[in-house]
Design an enzyme around this catalytic site. Structure first.
Site: not given
Lengths: 470, 97
Positions: A64, A139, A163
């Site tokens: 990420k 996310s 997330s």
């Protein structure tokens, strides 16, 4: 759908090579999904040249883009970090490198991790590999879409309110948020520091366990990381028949009937193994979202004060020092981040702090106490991972409250610092949905072992294979 | 419920807002604050503060000197520098010095 140990076996036998696996993964990067902000092919090939014998040797990993890899841009999907190249790597990255893992790219996210759909990115939305008109969740949507579409074997995300777990549910994967303090946060860009944990998204519990074994453990660079010994997470084959699993009734209200029946099917399968269940109650569940909002927005407003355009990232020069900061921040942040900073500033302001932040802090303690009490009666909790399957792209972007709805299932574990894992429960139409197991602090081995038990009974390979297999 | 003063908040948060954006954010903020007000319903008189999350005491690291980032590395992300310093606008008015 091979596991990491199976890849290692095939490497040993010479049936496939790490270079071959990397080439396959690179071929599977689908630009239309927009899972990656930066593809790091050169870094991956350089990684292959090192003579490593670690547990992750030759395994392509997506990261990420709020976790620092030295020398590779970290954007946090924000214009405010334009051009920022971190001069240091996160502790998790160093540990993966030591174990031979290679990095294929940095994945898309909602700006600074603030969102549940990966639509609020300066680099455009990521799409769900099962249906490109739907969100992949967020996310860590890029990390989930990368693994689900086969361009990475496993990925790292971060989980502040769900997330890692919510995108795992929407993309048919296993997503783990470890106990607060289990994995070092050093090098993870801060959003809500008392809630953030680096998590793992993989195709199965075995891979997630191996990755956890590599990244978990004390790090002097993170003052909240625990000195507690790590377990042997690569052995998930033992689940005692004496454990008891709780079904918190509040988590089964206002959910899609398909989600309800799929999670109940998981319960029946576990019951068949001789494990007993018990109904339990967590009465404050209805207040998890507003409590999470107050605490995470407050922490975000403080953490994001560092983006001032002075030392790194975007600078818009103004007439005075403060003018420069204000202009840089206005040009750098997207609307959702501004909303959260402003609400966070409000709940911490002298006129509102007692009514909002301090009260939310007390409710957080209440939520934690309720979990503690329930964990005196049962060892684990089984809940849905999300109230519905993935929603259409664009449906919730203008609704700052509705976007938080999926967090209802996941943010409790962040507020209480508990470990939780999401894994596939079934399909609703063409979209996967997941179930969640929440455990006691530091019982990652226990929650992953239950997921392993379910996987062994009835792997959901049928519907996942089409999308992921090489 | 009193409306939030967005001008004051944006000043505190150091974000300059365009007029249109300010109007939209004012509406959003009122909606969000109305939503989070639900937490007022929870009875917390008997509940102690959240002081820590960890189940154990936080460990101290060894009190050893570590190698810091070099000045070159620290300055590597900005062009706005002068003799090993970050440069910013002048903060003190020349007339007042």
């Amino acid at each position: 759908m091979k596991t990491i140990p199976e890849y290692q076996e095939l490497f040993k036998k010479g049936e496939i090579t790490p270079t071959g696996l990397l080439t396959n993964c690179l071929k599977k990067i689908n630009p239309s999904l927009n899972a990656y902000i930066t593809v790091t092919e050169e870094l991956a090939r350089k990684g292959l040249k090192k003579d490593s014998k670690g547990k992750l040797r030759g395994i392509p990993i997506a990261v990420k883009d709020n976790i620092n890899i030295k020398g590779v841009p970290t954007t946090c999907a924000s214009n405010v970090l334009k051009g920022f190249i971190p001069p240091f790597s996160a502790t998790v990255i160093e540990r993966i490198e030591k174990n031979g893992g290679i990095f294929i790219g940095k994945t898309n996210l909602d700006e600074f991790g603030m969102g549940s759909s990966t639509e609020r990115s300066y680099y455009g939305p990521t799409k769900n590999p099962f249906d490109e008109t739907k969100v992949p969740g967020g996310s860590s949507g890029g990390s989930a879409a990368a693994v689900s579409s086969g361009s990475a074997v496993i990925s790292l995300g971060s989980d502040t309110g769900g997330s890692v777990r919510q995108p795992a549910s929407y993309c048919g994967l296993v997503g783990l948020k470890p106990t607060y303090g289990r994995v070092s946060r050093y090098g993870l860009v801060a959003f809500g520091s008392s809630l953030d944990q680096i998590g793992i998204i993989g195709r199965n519990s075995v891979d997630v366990g191996i990755m956890l074994e590599v990244i978990a453990g004390y790090d002097p660079k993170d003052s909240t990381s625990s000195k507690k010994e790590i377990d042997d997470y690569s052995d998930l084959n033992e689940v005692s028949k004496n454990i008891k699993i709780g079904i918190p009734e509040e988590y089964f209200k206002h959910i899609d009937p398909g989600v309800h029946s799929s999670v109940m099917e998981i319960k029946r399968r576990i019951e068949k193994e001789g494990i007993s269940f018990k109904s339990v109650s967590l009465p404050t569940t209805g207040y998890i979202i507003p409590t999470y909002q107050v605490i995470s927005y407050a922490e975000a407003s403080s953490n994001l004060a560092r983006y001032d355009g002075v030392r790194y990232g975007l600078r818009k020069n103004g007439e005075s020092f403060h003018d420069t900061i204000r202009k840089s921040r206005d040009a750098g942040f997207l609307p959702e981040v501004k909303r959260r900073i402003l609400v966070g500033t409000f709940v911490l302001s002298s006129e509102a702090i007692a009514e909002y932040y301090e009260r939310a802090d007390l409710i957080r303690r209440l939520i934690t106490q309720e979990f503690n009490e329930v964990f005196r009666e049962v060892d684990y909790l089984l809940t849905p991972a999300t109230p519905t399957p993935a929603f259409p792209i664009g449906e919730r972007t203008d609704d700052p409250i509705r976007m938080h709805v999926p967090d209802r299932m996941t943010a409790g574990a962040n507020l209480a610092g508990l470990p939780a894992v999401v894994a596939p429960a079934g399909m609703i139409g063409n979209l996967p949905i997941g179930y969640q197991i929440i455990g006691k602090p530091f019982d990652e081995k226990g929650i992953l072992s239950i997921v392993r038990l379910v996987e062994k009974m009835a792997p959901f390979e049928g519907f996942l294979k089409e999308v992921r297999d090489e | 419920m009193k409306e939030v003063d967005i001008k004051h908040l944006s000043k505190l948060a150091n974000i300059e807002l365009e007029r249109e954006e300010e109007k939209k954010l004012q509406e959003d903020l009122n909606k969000i604050i109305k939503h989070i007000r639900q937490i007022q319903e929870v009875e917390v008189r008997q509940t102690p503060n959240t002081t820590h999350l960890s189940v154990e005491a936080l460990p101290f690291r060894d009190d050893k000197k570590e190698k810091p980032l070099s000045v070159k590395e620290v300055l590597s992300n900005t062009k706005e520098q002068y003799k090993n310093h970050f440069t910013i606008n002048r903060m003190i008015n020349e007339d007042n010095t």
